[in-house]
Design an enzyme around this catalytic site. Sequence first.
Site, PDB file in Angstrom:
ATOM      1  N   LYS A   1      -4.679   9.847   3.047  1.00 35.96           N
ATOM      2  CA  LYS A   1      -5.412   9.012   4.008  1.00 35.96           C
ATOM      3  C   LYS A   1      -6.430   9.837   4.801  1.00 35.96           C
ATOM      4  O   LYS A   1      -6.118  10.941   5.253  1.00 35.96           O
ATOM      5  CB  LYS A   1      -4.398   8.351   4.945  1.00 35.96           C
ATOM      6  CG  LYS A   1      -4.972   7.506   6.052  1.00 35.96           C
ATOM      7  CD  LYS A   1      -5.914   6.424   5.549  1.00 35.96           C
ATOM      8  CE  LYS A   1      -5.288   5.535   4.502  1.00 35.96           C
ATOM      9  NZ  LYS A   1      -6.284   4.691   3.778  1.00 35.96           N
TER      10      LYS A   1
ATOM     11  N   GLN B   1      -2.134   2.560   9.986  1.00 40.44           N
ATOM     12  CA  GLN B   1      -0.848   2.595   9.266  1.00 40.44           C
ATOM     13  C   GLN B   1       0.201   3.403  10.033  1.00 40.44           C
ATOM     14  O   GLN B   1       1.396   3.130   9.930  1.00 40.44           O
ATOM     15  CB  GLN B   1      -1.034   3.207   7.862  1.00 40.44           C
ATOM     16  CG  GLN B   1      -1.750   2.320   6.868  1.00 40.44           C
ATOM     17  CD  GLN B   1      -3.246   2.554   6.852  1.00 40.44           C
ATOM     18  OE1 GLN B   1      -3.840   2.953   7.866  1.00 40.44           O
ATOM     19  NE2 GLN B   1      -3.880   2.301   5.725  1.00 40.44           N
TER      20      GLN B   1
ATOM     21  N   ARG C   1      -7.687  -0.485  -6.734  1.00 38.87           N
ATOM     22  CA  ARG C   1      -7.956   0.639  -5.824  1.00 38.87           C
ATOM     23  C   ARG C   1      -8.077   1.919  -6.666  1.00 38.87           C
ATOM     24  O   ARG C   1      -7.255   2.137  -7.559  1.00 38.87           O
ATOM     25  CB  ARG C   1      -6.828   0.792  -4.774  1.00 38.87           C
ATOM     26  CG  ARG C   1      -6.707  -0.390  -3.825  1.00 38.87           C
ATOM     27  CD  ARG C   1      -5.752  -0.087  -2.670  1.00 38.87           C
ATOM     28  NE  ARG C   1      -6.333   0.825  -1.705  1.00 38.87           N
ATOM     29  CZ  ARG C   1      -5.646   1.404  -0.723  1.00 38.87           C
ATOM     30  NH1 ARG C   1      -4.348   1.164  -0.587  1.00 38.87           N
ATOM     31  NH2 ARG C   1      -6.243   2.211   0.144  1.00 38.87           N
TER      32      ARG C   1
ATOM     33  N   ARG D   1       0.850  -1.185   0.000  1.00 33.11           N
ATOM     34  CA  ARG D   1       0.000   0.000   0.000  1.00 33.11           C
ATOM     35  C   ARG D   1       0.886   1.235   0.000  1.00 33.11           C
ATOM     36  O   ARG D   1       2.099   1.139   0.130  1.00 33.11           O
ATOM     37  CB  ARG D   1      -1.020   0.000   1.154  1.00 33.11           C
ATOM     38  CG  ARG D   1      -0.682  -0.685   2.432  1.00 33.11           C
ATOM     39  CD  ARG D   1       0.297  -0.005   3.345  1.00 33.11           C
ATOM     40  NE  ARG D   1       0.054   1.397   3.463  1.00 33.11           N
ATOM     41  CZ  ARG D   1       1.002   2.291   3.656  1.00 33.11           C
ATOM     42  NH1 ARG D   1       2.284   1.926   3.773  1.00 33.11           N
ATOM     43  NH2 ARG D   1       0.747   3.566   3.749  1.00 33.11           N
ATOM     44  N   GLY D   2       0.211   2.388  -0.153  1.00 32.33           N
ATOM     45  CA  GLY D   2       0.976   3.619  -0.354  1.00 32.33           C
ATOM     46  C   GLY D   2       1.080   3.849  -1.859  1.00 32.33           C
ATOM     47  O   GLY D   2       1.397   2.911  -2.612  1.00 32.33           O
ATOM     48  N   ALA D   3       0.793   5.089  -2.289  1.00 35.15           N
ATOM     49  CA  ALA D   3       0.614   5.349  -3.723  1.00 35.15           C
ATOM     50  C   ALA D   3       1.788   4.891  -4.605  1.00 35.15           C
ATOM     51  O   ALA D   3       1.587   4.141  -5.568  1.00 35.15           O
ATOM     52  CB  ALA D   3       0.313   6.828  -3.919  1.00 35.15           C
TER      53      ALA D   3
ATOM     54  N   ASP E   1      -2.008  10.738  -2.219  1.00 34.89           N
ATOM     55  CA  ASP E   1      -2.375   9.675  -3.167  1.00 34.89           C
ATOM     56  C   ASP E   1      -2.710  10.215  -4.543  1.00 34.89           C
ATOM     57  O   ASP E   1      -2.570   9.517  -5.544  1.00 34.89           O
ATOM     58  CB  ASP E   1      -3.560   8.871  -2.631  1.00 34.89           C
ATOM     59  CG  ASP E   1      -3.092   7.955  -1.525  1.00 34.89           C
ATOM     60  OD1 ASP E   1      -2.949   8.433  -0.385  1.00 34.89           O
ATOM     61  OD2 ASP E   1      -2.817   6.783  -1.829  1.00 34.89           O
TER      62      ASP E   1
HETATM   63  O1  MRU Z   1      -4.605   3.166   2.219  1.00 36.36           O
HETATM   64  P1  MRU Z   1      -3.133   3.359   2.132  1.00 36.36           P
HETATM   65  O2  MRU Z   1      -2.388   2.784   3.282  1.00 36.36           O
HETATM   66  O3  MRU Z   1      -2.603   2.895   0.785  1.00 36.36           O
HETATM   67  O4  MRU Z   1      -2.944   4.943   2.175  1.00 36.36           O
HETATM   68  C1  MRU Z   1      -1.641   5.456   2.022  1.00 36.36           C
HETATM   69  C2  MRU Z   1      -1.559   6.927   2.155  1.00 36.36           C
HETATM   70  O5  MRU Z   1      -2.540   7.610   2.330  1.00 36.36           O
HETATM   71  C3  MRU Z   1      -0.187   7.528   1.978  1.00 36.36           C
HETATM   72  O6  MRU Z   1      -0.047   8.671   2.757  1.00 36.36           O
HETATM   73  C4  MRU Z   1       0.012   7.912   0.495  1.00 36.36           C
HETATM   74  O7  MRU Z   1      -0.287   6.841  -0.341  1.00 36.36           O
HETATM   75  C5  MRU Z   1       1.393   8.382   0.233  1.00 36.36           C
HETATM   76  S1  MRU Z   1       2.587   7.100   0.335  1.00 36.36           S
HETATM   77  C6  MRU Z   1       4.090   7.742  -0.066  1.00 36.36           C
END
Ligand code: MRU
Length: 355
Positions: free
Chosen positions: A253, A201, A94, A51-53, A242
């Site tokens: 998030k 997270q 997603r 996870r994470g963009a 994201d």
């Molecule tokens: O739902 P997630 O855990 O994928 O959400 C992640 C976030 O909101 C991060 O802050 C975002 O993707 C940036 S990651 C460098």
Amino acid sequence: MAEIPKTQSWIGELPGTLRMIDQTRLPGDFVEIDCETVQQVWDAIKRLSVRGAPAIGVSAAYGTVIGLQNETSLSRADFDLKLNEVTDHLADSRPTAVNLFWALDRMKNVAGGMTDATPAEVVERLLVEARAIENEDREMCAAIGRFGAELMPDKGGVLTHCNAGGLATAGDGTALSVLFAAVAAGKKIHVFADETRPLLQGARLTSWECQQRDVPVTVICDSMAALVMREKKVQAVVTGADRIAANGDAANKVGTYSVAVLAKAHGIPFYVAAPSSTFDMSLASGDLIPIEERARDEISHGFGKQTVPDGVDVWNPAFDVTPAELIAGIITERGVITPVNAKSVAAMIEPTSGT
Ligand code: MRU
């Protein structure tokens, strides 16, 4: 400092597998999983094992290779149909992180430009492209860290929300790269990590990463951010994103927007750290960013315990949008966008966006 494990890596050549840390198991268990089918990659993205963009983008790129590596005996026309099927499926995992679609477009463009090549040649080239996406992301994280570190206080607390660290990217992260680079430059930073309801997270992943790197960190409940600011325990806020619209509105998030409002109320700068691949210049404002809604049980039965009575309604949007006017600066690998508005975003991102 412990050796920092890689969030995901390609194992072997062709055919190969995508190995990733199962982030749903942290911090209790360090477990890696191997994805050998495109469905396994889709599931890993959907359930947040990865996870994470930026990390989602890297997974999707390697996932495309996984979906095609055993299809090289197809005719080129059938192979191209398969490519569309694989990328459409991954795109459906997603909706909010634009890096997913950005990476898939890059993969499709590479294949589309090889009209005379055999499927085997295309798959080889796609693996090269996936590796390039991963390596570029690592470099982007490092550059974001360098630009962002200068904005951090020499000594003080910095609040972050969710996890925008190494686990969310191919490198040191975006928001956390800023903090790690500031610490490496000798700044005395204490990280405050919002726990980040409902999937924690911040509590599970951000604090784990800080601990791995010996960076002092305190986990707080999301509802404590105002108090931490009022008591002057933090001098800045840095989060990831994201998807960032052309006017600088930034989706991240859920809960990030509240933190930005609180930072404004307390006169604390709120920064977003994100690579150029997180900008979606096709969207004029954040109102147009698609927001993922996740399952009820993440709230009603979080981590195995029932916390909401059966039959009670639950709403679970995974992201919210912070308006540009609340953002002091967006730290990219190209430099810092400040003030944040359509003109300054275009000046930094437009020249090569869509690459
Ligand atoms: O739902 P997630 O855990 O994928 O959400 C992640 C976030 O909101 C991060 O802050 C975002 O993707 C940036 S990651 C460098």
